[in-house]
Design an enzyme around this catalytic site. Structure first.
Site, PDB file in Angstrom:
ATOM      1  CB  ALA A   1      -0.916   0.008   1.224  1.00 41.59           C
TER       2      ALA A   1
ATOM      3  N   GLY B   1       1.110  -5.633   0.735  1.00 39.88           N
ATOM      4  CA  GLY B   1       0.083  -5.831  -0.268  1.00 39.88           C
ATOM      5  C   GLY B   1       0.604  -6.461  -1.542  1.00 39.88           C
TER       6      GLY B   1
ATOM      7  CD  GLU C   1       1.169  -5.937   5.551  1.00 36.24           C
ATOM      8  OE1 GLU C   1       0.792  -5.945   4.371  1.00 36.24           O
ATOM      9  OE2 GLU C   1       1.894  -6.842   6.040  1.00 36.24           O
TER      10      GLU C   1
ATOM     11  CD  GLU D   1      -2.169  -8.423   2.366  1.00 37.37           C
ATOM     12  OE1 GLU D   1      -3.099  -8.778   3.110  1.00 37.37           O
ATOM     13  OE2 GLU D   1      -1.819  -7.235   2.234  1.00 37.37           O
TER      14      GLU D   1
END
Length: 699
Positions: free
Chosen positions: A85, A131, A155, A134
């Site tokens: 992100a 991310g 994170e 992910e």
């Protein structure tokens, strides 16, 4: 799943949008037409996802949905796959609905890709973090390049949770215990990342495909999978309640040890992991959206992003002269052959790949020092962190010499001898007589004046402080100290060398104990002072647990060693006698040769009974809360005085120093945001260090 139209987003003003370009390929062996999405922000920087990047990915999926393809792959541009992100965009979120919408937008885009009616492939051609990893987890298959890149879900170190599927997909792919390690333990352990080989061992990577032709090989592998020529086995995952419960309990124990319940992120991550055993995707992803939004609106997350940005900016340190005046360093000398000298020699040789020569007073010490380096090289090979063919080259770079004549062609000589001014001055006089006119002389002093050390030299302008932190290979910080006579060429060379070593360099003025040691010794002196006043040692030692520091004060004292700590206290007492008191109790502990106050008995930490017998009994015991207030007020005072004395340029430098040199938690933002948020800075000094809303939720 919500319709894509409800997630249309406008890029945040500061977002560097990662575009998603679609190309089509005819697969080998007539396997069919295949779509490849290439992520590229156009700036040569790691790809990140903000609203604009997610919208671009959605648009690419929309295009592919109208085409006839047998599969879809996604790859990053040459700099890597994706770094997750856009943290600046995350920090711009101002309320819970915005936070939930951001989480839902990521879930929607990634899930659409992963749930297309054809197989999807993540061609992970470089580092994939947060991310980015992910996104790969949402795909049906993953090919991974094997060279150099790193992978992980960091994170929790940023005050967040993997909020785009990680807590739900990973446990069910590789097993819950391994997922707890990656999601919780690794981020809380210095943000430990994974190699490509580890991804394959865990079952995250389906195949490793090294080489410049990574895309072509990935397409060929995808063709084999689509046509049935290659079968990808899936490991059996133990989904029993007992296994899940044990893994989550282990994770909570890790979190308790690392953050003492202070930071909420790892505990929320564990709740999500726990639920992933039975939760549907809809429910699991919705729970991630809620957790992500809640955490975005915490001070800990804002402080963590502040910390992250400090470290990123530190790669281009201010206050350093331009590289144009830096001198080349093709050989390094190290004075001393003890443990610190050996660590320095290995670091210089490994990172700069230049010859390094050690000197010491006798051959036996030299042999031990060089032998230490060779053994450490062998350990790196055995752990898979160094190729075997590099080991012999690295060993050959590190040699020993009984005389300083070996420094004649060195461009940089650093001393790592006993912390005594007269000893260091003598060493520098001897080195100056042996080196060339352009050689930089660096001191690894932890507390002594660089200017005084250089004062008797013919060329004091080439002396610079180059203060490492122990262990040298682990802690990133280098305090670079400019003495009164240090010239621009010397300072520029020091920063250039620091960059080559991969260190976080912070410019610091020549003040007693500089930054980190001045703060840590003030902390230790206040805790020891509270014990001297009559506070039970274990009460004083546990007083800072609610802050969530990496170790307790007395554990730090054991690590540093009472003799070393007391020696630095003496230096600071001489400079600031009103604030740094000398503890007679600690003096007795040093005189008795004790390694510290603490001992471990049957796995439990206790005060050494022999130390207890040495301690004089005070009559002013304090509670843990009172000790904590005393210590934090002292740190606020010391930080303010350092700024007033211009030891560093601003509070951000203090925070960067304590995080990278002393391991202070990133979710605190270092020292100054924490002192501001708790009100201690204003109560103690009458003012904040940072503006309201910096490293905290805006009011």
């Amino acid at each position: 799943m919500m319709p894509a139209s409800t997630l249309t987003a406008t890029p945040a003003p500061a977002e560097l949008v990662t575009e998603a370009r679609v190309d089509y390929h005819d697969l080998p062996t007539d396997a069919g037409r295949f779509a490849v999405i290439t992520l590229d922000n156009g700036a040569g920087k790691p790809n990140t996802f903000g609203p604009g990047g997610l919208a671009a990915l959605e648009a690419a999926i929309d295009e592919i949905a109208g085409e006839s393809v047998v599969g879809v792959g996604i790859i990053g541009q040459s700099r890597g796959f994706a770094a997750g992100a856009d943290l600046r965009g995350v920090a711009a979120i101002r309320d819970l609905p915005q936070g939930r919408a951001f989480g839902a937008a990521g879930h929607h885009a990634f899930r659409r890709l992963g749930e297309l009616p054809v197989p999807t492939f993540a061609f992970v051609n470089g580092s994939a973090l947060g991310g980015g990893l992910e996104l790969a987890l949402h795909c049906t298959y993953r090919t991974v390049g094997a060279a150099g890149a790193r992978y992980g879900l960091p994170e929790c170190s940023l005050g967040l949770v993997p909020g785009w599927g990680g807590t739900q997909l990973l446990p069910n792919l590789i097993g819950v215990d391994a997922a707890v390690t990656i999601i919780v333990e690794n981020p809380l352990s210095g943000n430990r990342l994974l190699s490509a080989a580890q991804l394959a061992d865990l079952g995250i990577a389906d195949v490793l495909l090294d080489g410049a032709d990574f895309l072509d090989r990935s397409l060929a592998w995808a063709a084999d999978v689509i046509t049935g020529g290659t079968t990808v086995p899936r490991r059996d995952v133990d989904r029993s309640p007992a296994t899940w419960t044990a893994a989550v309990a282990r994770g909570r124990s890790v979190a308790d040890t690392r953050v003492h319940g202070v930071a909420p992120a790892p505990y929320r991550a564990l709740e999500l992991i726990d639920a992933s055993r039975t939760a549907s995707r809809d429910d699991g992803f919705t729970a991630e959206d809620t957790a992500l939004a809640d955490l975005i609106m915490t001070d800990e997350m804002r402080a963590a992003v502040y910390s992250f940005e400090l470290v990123q900016r530190a790669k281009r340190p201010g206050g350093a002269p331009g590289n144009a005046v830096a001198r080349p360093v093709t050989k390094v000398g190290v004075v001393g052959a003890g443990l610190m000298a050996g660590q320095l020699a290995l670091l210089f040789a490994r990172q700069l790949r230049v010859p390094v020569v050690l000197t010491d007073i006798d051959q036996e010490r030299l042999d031990r020092g060089v032998g230490y380096v060779h053994r450490e090289v062998d350990k790196l090979v055995s752990k898979g962190r160094l190729p075997a063919d590099r080991a012999d080259q690295l060993k050959a770079l590190v040699t020993g010499s009984p005389t300083k004549d070996a420094f004649a062609d060195a461009g940089f000589v650093i001393e790592a001898v006993f912390e005594e001014m007269t000893v260091k001055q003598q060493v520098f006089a001897e080195v100056e007589a042996a080196v060339s006119a352009d050689c930089i002389l660096a001191t690894n002093t932890s507390s002594l004046s660089v200017s005084d050390m250089a004062s008797g030299l013919a060329h004091p302008e080439r002396v610079v402080g180059f203060h490492f932190f122990n262990p040298v290979a682990v802690l990133p910080l280098l305090e670079i100290i400019r003495g009164r006579a240090t010239d621009d060429a010397t300072l520029a060379t020091a920063f250039d060398v620091a960059r080559g070593l991969g260190k976080t360099a912070v410019p610091v003025s020549d003040a007693p104990a500089f930054v980190v040691n001045r703060l840590l010794i003030r902390l230790l002196s206040e805790v020891v002072g509270a014990i001297d006043d009559g506070t039970p040692p274990l009460v004083a030692d546990a007083a800072l647990d609610p802050v969530g520091l990496p170790m307790s004060p007395l554990a730090l004292l054991n690590l540093v060693g009472p003799a070393v700590a007391f020696h630095v206290m003496e230096t600071l007492h001489a400079a600031f006698p009103d604030r740094f008191q000398l503890s007679e109790n600690l003096r007795r502990v040093v005189a008795a040769g004790k390694p510290g106050y603490l001992v471990t008995v049957d796995g439990h930490t206790e005060i050494d009974p022999e130390v207890t017998a040495l301690l004089g009994a005070g009559d002013r015991p304090a509670t843990g809360e009172q000790v904590r207030e005393r210590v934090l007020a002292a740190l606020a005072q010391e930080a303010r005085l350092m700024l007033d004395e211009q030891v560093v340029a601003g509070p951000q430098d203090i925070d960067l120093c304590v995080m990278t040199g002393a391991g202070w938690p990133t979710y605190l933002g270092g020292i100054t945001p924490y002192l501001d948020r708790t009100g201690i800075s204003e109560r103690t000094t009458g003012q904040r260090f940072l503006a309201p809303g910096v490293a905290s939720v805006p009011g």
